[in-house]
Design a protein around this motif. Structure first.
Motif, short mmCIF file in Angstrom:
data_model
loop_
_atom_site.label_atom_id
_atom_site.label_comp_id
_atom_site.label_asym_id
_atom_site.label_seq_id
_atom_site.Cartn_x
_atom_site.Cartn_y
_atom_site.Cartn_z
N GLU A 126 6.57 6.11 7.16
CA GLU A 126 6.75 5.86 5.79
C GLU A 126 7.59 4.60 5.56
N LEU A 127 7.75 4.25 4.36
CA LEU A 127 8.55 2.84 4.05
C LEU A 127 9.66 3.32 3.57
N ALA A 128 10.92 2.75 4.20
CA ALA A 128 12.25 3.15 3.73
C ALA A 128 12.66 1.73 2.89
N GLU A 163 9.29 -1.54 -7.86
CA GLU A 163 8.06 -1.46 -7.49
C GLU A 163 7.19 -2.68 -8.04
N GLU A 164 7.32 -3.33 -8.97
CA GLU A 164 6.91 -4.45 -9.37
C GLU A 164 7.05 -5.64 -8.61
N ALA A 165 8.16 -5.65 -8.06
CA ALA A 165 8.78 -6.90 -7.26
C ALA A 165 8.08 -6.60 -6.01
N ILE A 166 7.94 -5.53 -5.39
CA ILE A 166 7.24 -5.41 -4.16
C ILE A 166 5.57 -5.63 -4.22
N LEU A 167 5.18 -5.25 -5.29
CA LEU A 167 3.77 -5.34 -5.48
C LEU A 167 3.37 -6.68 -5.74
N GLU A 190 0.73 -1.26 0.18
CA GLU A 190 0.15 0.09 -0.17
C GLU A 190 0.78 1.20 -0.03
N LYS A 191 1.96 1.19 0.77
CA LYS A 191 3.04 2.33 0.77
C LYS A 191 3.58 2.68 -0.54
#
Length: 102
Positions: free
Chosen positions: A81-83, A37-41, A9-10
């Motif tokens: 926040e996401l770091a 981002e793709e890998a996280i999602l 979500e972040k």
């Protein structure tokens, strides 16, 4: 403990940032921000770390749309926040495959 849904979500809300180290490592492995981002999602939490000296963090394993494996170590700031602490492509000898340490 981290929850993958919170991390995702972040990323969707763009409430995250790359540390200098993470950005340097991302560039060293020729990874784009979009790929991270793709890998996280598409990812899952592989390991949780209670305290590494900078607080709680986790290791996410995920794959890009074309199947490239990426490891992402994330932490949480005091203001929620996401770091993104570091990113890399998992390779031997440290990793047998994206899910197993060597």
């Amino acid at each position: 403990m981290f929850d993958i849904k919170w991390v995702q979500e972040k990323v969707r809300k763009e409430e995250y940032y790359f540390s200098r180290h993470a950005d340097k490592e991302r560039q060293n492995d020729n990874l784009t921000i979009a790929e991270v981002e793709e890998a996280i999602l598409r990812g899952l939490i592989l390991e949780q770390y209670l305290d590494t000296g900078r607080g709680e963090s986790c290791l996410i394993v995920g794959f890009t749309n074309i199947g490239k494996p990426i490891h992402i170590v994330c932490g949480k700031t005091n203001n929620e926040e996401l770091a993104i602490i570091t990113v890399y492509i998992p390779t031997p000898p440290k990793f047998k495959n994206p899910y197993e340490r060597g």
